[in-house]
Motif scaffolding. Structure first.
Motif, PDB file in Angstrom:
ATOM      1  N   LEU A   9      37.959  88.698  38.806  1.00 51.73           N
ATOM      2  CA  LEU A   9      36.762  88.276  38.100  1.00 51.73           C
ATOM      3  C   LEU A   9      36.882  88.585  36.610  1.00 51.73           C
ATOM      4  O   LEU A   9      36.569  87.753  35.757  1.00 51.73           O
ATOM      5  CB  LEU A   9      35.541  88.982  38.692  1.00 51.73           C
ATOM      6  CG  LEU A   9      34.191  88.629  38.110  1.00 51.73           C
ATOM      7  CD1 LEU A   9      33.811  87.208  38.511  1.00 51.73           C
ATOM      8  CD2 LEU A   9      33.144  89.599  38.579  1.00 51.73           C
ATOM      9  N   ARG A  10      37.376  89.762  36.301  1.00 54.09           N
ATOM     10  CA  ARG A  10      37.540  90.156  34.902  1.00 54.09           C
ATOM     11  C   ARG A  10      38.528  89.238  34.186  1.00 54.09           C
ATOM     12  O   ARG A  10      38.287  88.814  33.052  1.00 54.09           O
ATOM     13  CB  ARG A  10      38.008  91.611  34.835  1.00 54.09           C
ATOM     14  CG  ARG A  10      38.039  92.182  33.456  1.00 54.09           C
ATOM     15  CD  ARG A  10      38.319  93.676  33.537  1.00 54.09           C
ATOM     16  NE  ARG A  10      38.327  94.259  32.226  1.00 54.09           N
ATOM     17  CZ  ARG A  10      37.252  94.665  31.566  1.00 54.09           C
ATOM     18  NH1 ARG A  10      36.065  94.537  32.114  1.00 54.09           N
ATOM     19  NH2 ARG A  10      37.354  95.210  30.378  1.00 54.09           N
ATOM     20  N   GLU A  11      39.637  88.914  34.845  1.00 60.13           N
ATOM     21  CA  GLU A  11      40.621  88.021  34.238  1.00 60.13           C
ATOM     22  C   GLU A  11      40.025  86.640  33.982  1.00 60.13           C
ATOM     23  O   GLU A  11      40.269  86.026  32.936  1.00 60.13           O
ATOM     24  CB  GLU A  11      41.846  87.892  35.135  1.00 60.13           C
ATOM     25  CG  GLU A  11      42.724  89.112  35.173  1.00 60.13           C
ATOM     26  CD  GLU A  11      43.888  88.954  36.136  1.00 60.13           C
ATOM     27  OE1 GLU A  11      44.045  87.856  36.721  1.00 60.13           O
ATOM     28  OE2 GLU A  11      44.645  89.927  36.295  1.00 60.13           O
ATOM     29  N   MET A  12      39.242  86.133  34.928  1.00 62.32           N
ATOM     30  CA  MET A  12      38.652  84.803  34.772  1.00 62.32           C
ATOM     31  C   MET A  12      37.605  84.786  33.663  1.00 62.32           C
ATOM     32  O   MET A  12      37.476  83.797  32.936  1.00 62.32           O
ATOM     33  CB  MET A  12      38.050  84.343  36.095  1.00 62.32           C
ATOM     34  CG  MET A  12      39.091  84.035  37.146  1.00 62.32           C
ATOM     35  SD  MET A  12      38.378  83.500  38.679  1.00 62.32           S
ATOM     36  CE  MET A  12      38.074  81.786  38.306  1.00 62.32           C
ATOM     37  N   ILE A  13      36.870  85.882  33.508  1.00 66.83           N
ATOM     38  CA  ILE A  13      35.871  85.946  32.441  1.00 66.83           C
ATOM     39  C   ILE A  13      36.560  85.986  31.079  1.00 66.83           C
ATOM     40  O   ILE A  13      36.144  85.302  30.138  1.00 66.83           O
ATOM     41  CB  ILE A  13      34.940  87.159  32.645  1.00 66.83           C
ATOM     42  CG1 ILE A  13      34.062  86.938  33.870  1.00 66.83           C
ATOM     43  CG2 ILE A  13      34.075  87.391  31.418  1.00 66.83           C
ATOM     44  CD1 ILE A  13      33.244  88.132  34.276  1.00 66.83           C
ATOM     45  N   HIS A  14      37.642  86.752  30.978  1.00 70.00           N
ATOM     46  CA  HIS A  14      38.369  86.809  29.706  1.00 70.00           C
ATOM     47  C   HIS A  14      39.002  85.463  29.358  1.00 70.00           C
ATOM     48  O   HIS A  14      39.136  85.121  28.183  1.00 70.00           O
ATOM     49  CB  HIS A  14      39.445  87.891  29.744  1.00 70.00           C
ATOM     50  CG  HIS A  14      38.913  89.260  29.521  1.00 70.00           C
ATOM     51  ND1 HIS A  14      38.270  89.631  28.361  1.00 70.00           N
ATOM     52  CD2 HIS A  14      38.914  90.366  30.311  1.00 70.00           C
ATOM     53  CE1 HIS A  14      37.900  90.902  28.442  1.00 70.00           C
ATOM     54  NE2 HIS A  14      38.278  91.366  29.629  1.00 70.00           N
ATOM     55  N   ALA A  15      39.383  84.689  30.371  1.00 69.31           N
ATOM     56  CA  ALA A  15      39.972  83.370  30.134  1.00 69.31           C
ATOM     57  C   ALA A  15      38.904  82.293  29.976  1.00 69.31           C
ATOM     58  O   ALA A  15      39.234  81.113  29.868  1.00 69.31           O
ATOM     59  CB  ALA A  15      40.899  83.014  31.284  1.00 69.31           C
TER      60      ALA A  15
END
Length: 100
Positions: free
Chosen positions: A83-89
């Motif tokens: 989830l964190r990776e997708m939010i940063h992207a």
């Protein structure tokens, strides 16, 4: 990634839970209505005769993409680090990572 066998086992549990859901609910309602201990015991025996994996408590929520069983966010269906990776992207609109 989680082993495929674990994911398949979880899917099998979900199918069993759906299959026996109404039966379990009706037996639980009967237990609440009956006052006799003997009758309650008989209903509990019938409830225990159902498969263990048909109980909803044995289900585990997993990440939709990786199958990770821990730190899942129910709203998104994703694990925390994914989830964190997708939010940063910027793949999840309307979300924000706090930084302090």
């Amino acid at each position: 990634m989680t082993r495929i066998s674990l994911i398949q086992r979880e899917k099998k549990r979900q199918k069993l839970e759906q299959k026996y859901y109404l039966i379990r609910q009706s037996l639980k309602k009967e237990i609440k209505k009956v006052f006799s201990q003997r009758e309650k015991w008989k209903i509990k025996v019938r409830l225990q005769s159902l498969p263990r994996n048909s109980s909803a408590i044995r289900l585990r929520r997993r990440c939709l993409l990786t199958g990770r069983p821990r730190s899942n966010y129910q709203y998104f269906g994703l694990s925390g680090y994914l989830l964190r990776e997708m939010i940063h992207a910027c793949l999840l609109p309307g979300t924000r990572i706090s930084s302090w």
